[in-house]
Design a protein around this motif. Structure first.
Motif, PDB file in Angstrom:
ATOM      1  N   LEU A  43       0.852  -1.185   0.000  1.00 20.08           N
ATOM      2  CA  LEU A  43       0.000   0.000   0.000  1.00 20.08           C
ATOM      3  C   LEU A  43       0.890   1.238   0.000  1.00 20.08           C
ATOM      4  O   LEU A  43       1.893   1.285   0.715  1.00 20.08           O
ATOM      5  CB  LEU A  43      -0.920   0.031   1.218  1.00 20.08           C
ATOM      6  CG  LEU A  43      -2.036  -1.006   1.249  1.00 20.08           C
ATOM      7  CD1 LEU A  43      -2.880  -0.838   2.512  1.00 20.08           C
ATOM      8  CD2 LEU A  43      -2.921  -0.906   0.019  1.00 20.08           C
ATOM      9  N   LEU A  50      -3.125   9.279   4.841  1.00 23.59           N
ATOM     10  CA  LEU A  50      -4.509   9.426   4.388  1.00 23.59           C
ATOM     11  C   LEU A  50      -5.219  10.556   5.138  1.00 23.59           C
ATOM     12  O   LEU A  50      -5.906  11.378   4.524  1.00 23.59           O
ATOM     13  CB  LEU A  50      -5.277   8.114   4.569  1.00 23.59           C
ATOM     14  CG  LEU A  50      -4.939   7.020   3.566  1.00 23.59           C
ATOM     15  CD1 LEU A  50      -5.511   5.685   4.029  1.00 23.59           C
ATOM     16  CD2 LEU A  50      -5.447   7.375   2.179  1.00 23.59           C
ATOM     17  N   TYR A 142     -14.378   7.853   0.527  1.00 22.54           N
ATOM     18  CA  TYR A 142     -13.399   6.996  -0.157  1.00 22.54           C
ATOM     19  C   TYR A 142     -12.197   6.704   0.736  1.00 22.54           C
ATOM     20  O   TYR A 142     -11.812   5.550   0.944  1.00 22.54           O
ATOM     21  CB  TYR A 142     -12.961   7.679  -1.449  1.00 22.54           C
ATOM     22  CG  TYR A 142     -11.908   6.947  -2.228  1.00 22.54           C
ATOM     23  CD1 TYR A 142     -12.234   5.841  -3.009  1.00 22.54           C
ATOM     24  CD2 TYR A 142     -10.581   7.364  -2.194  1.00 22.54           C
ATOM     25  CE1 TYR A 142     -11.264   5.167  -3.742  1.00 22.54           C
ATOM     26  CE2 TYR A 142      -9.609   6.695  -2.923  1.00 22.54           C
ATOM     27  CZ  TYR A 142      -9.955   5.601  -3.695  1.00 22.54           C
ATOM     28  OH  TYR A 142      -8.995   4.936  -4.407  1.00 22.54           O
ATOM     29  N   HIS A 143     -11.608   7.754   1.286  1.00 25.68           N
ATOM     30  CA  HIS A 143     -10.400   7.563   2.097  1.00 25.68           C
ATOM     31  C   HIS A 143     -10.706   6.977   3.471  1.00 25.68           C
ATOM     32  O   HIS A 143      -9.859   6.290   4.046  1.00 25.68           O
ATOM     33  CB  HIS A 143      -9.616   8.869   2.187  1.00 25.68           C
ATOM     34  CG  HIS A 143      -8.969   9.245   0.892  1.00 25.68           C
ATOM     35  ND1 HIS A 143      -8.117   8.400   0.208  1.00 25.68           N
ATOM     36  CD2 HIS A 143      -9.068  10.373   0.142  1.00 25.68           C
ATOM     37  CE1 HIS A 143      -7.709   8.989  -0.891  1.00 25.68           C
ATOM     38  NE2 HIS A 143      -8.274  10.176  -0.964  1.00 25.68           N
ATOM     39  N   GLN A 146     -10.452   3.401   3.022  1.00 29.32           N
ATOM     40  CA  GLN A 146      -9.057   2.970   2.980  1.00 29.32           C
ATOM     41  C   GLN A 146      -8.468   2.871   4.388  1.00 29.32           C
ATOM     42  O   GLN A 146      -7.680   1.961   4.668  1.00 29.32           O
ATOM     43  CB  GLN A 146      -8.235   3.928   2.118  1.00 29.32           C
ATOM     44  CG  GLN A 146      -8.603   3.851   0.644  1.00 29.32           C
ATOM     45  CD  GLN A 146      -7.849   4.875  -0.172  1.00 29.32           C
ATOM     46  OE1 GLN A 146      -7.750   6.041   0.203  1.00 29.32           O
ATOM     47  NE2 GLN A 146      -7.320   4.425  -1.297  1.00 29.32           N
ATOM     48  N   LEU A 149      -9.638  -0.323   5.819  1.00 36.66           N
ATOM     49  CA  LEU A 149      -8.893  -1.431   5.215  1.00 36.66           C
ATOM     50  C   LEU A 149      -7.521  -1.590   5.876  1.00 36.66           C
ATOM     51  O   LEU A 149      -7.124  -2.702   6.234  1.00 36.66           O
ATOM     52  CB  LEU A 149      -8.725  -1.210   3.711  1.00 36.66           C
ATOM     53  CG  LEU A 149      -7.832  -2.226   2.996  1.00 36.66           C
ATOM     54  CD1 LEU A 149      -8.414  -3.627   3.090  1.00 36.66           C
ATOM     55  CD2 LEU A 149      -7.624  -1.817   1.557  1.00 36.66           C
TER      56      LEU A 149
END
Length: 159
Positions: A43, A50, A142-143, A146, A149
């Motif tokens: 990643l 982020l 969106y972030h 992430q 995740l």
């Protein structure tokens, strides 16, 4: 309540919380400084990068929406921190506070009935306050995904 007020209310709710998935404050809740700066294999970013990217981009969208003399940042170098982790807990907390603050200021713009949500900005290329609100909502969502995740990959997620 008229359509304009309803649209403002719904944009405000989407800026402040989430309905279908985890929202930003949930995604970062309980994080320790070590996890924030841990690089997961394959990643290109850490949780810190982020969050800092969210802060920078969100503030940039706010600046664009408020300032007819807006000067764009350079993509991508001005939007992403080079450091994998914050220097200390205070830097992390400052980033989180700035994310919350710029979202709050943008929410106030959305709710200013003197401003036309759909009128293109004179300094843009057709962008409007509505478009920028949707961009902030989409970008944050969106972030945030992430971040979740990365937390799963670090085995640091209980959601």
């Amino acid at each position: 309540m008229n359509d304009n007020q309803l649209l403002r209310q719904q944009l405000t709710e989407l800026l402040q919380k989430s309905y279908a998935h985890v929202y930003f404050e949930q995604a970062i809740e309980g994080l320790d400084l070590k996890s924030i700066g841990t690089q997961v294999p394959h990643l290109p970013y850490t949780i810190w990068q982020l969050a800092e990217h969210i802060r920078i981009a969100q503030q940039d969208m706010l600046n664009f929406s408020e300032n007819k003399n807006y000067q764009p940042l350079n993509w991508p170098e001005d939007y992403w921190p080079k450091e994998a982790a914050p220097e200390n807990e205070q830097e992390w907390q400052n980033t989180l506070a700035e994310i919350k603050k710029s979202r709050s200021v943008f929410t106030a713009l959305i709710n200013d009935e003197q401003l036309d949500l759909l009128k293109p900005f004179p300094h843009g290329e057709g962008q409007s306050l509505f478009r920028e609100a949707v961009m902030i909502i989409d970008h944050l969502s969106y972030h945030t995904g992430q971040i979740v995740l990365i937390r799963r990959l670090l085995e640091n997620w209980k959601g």
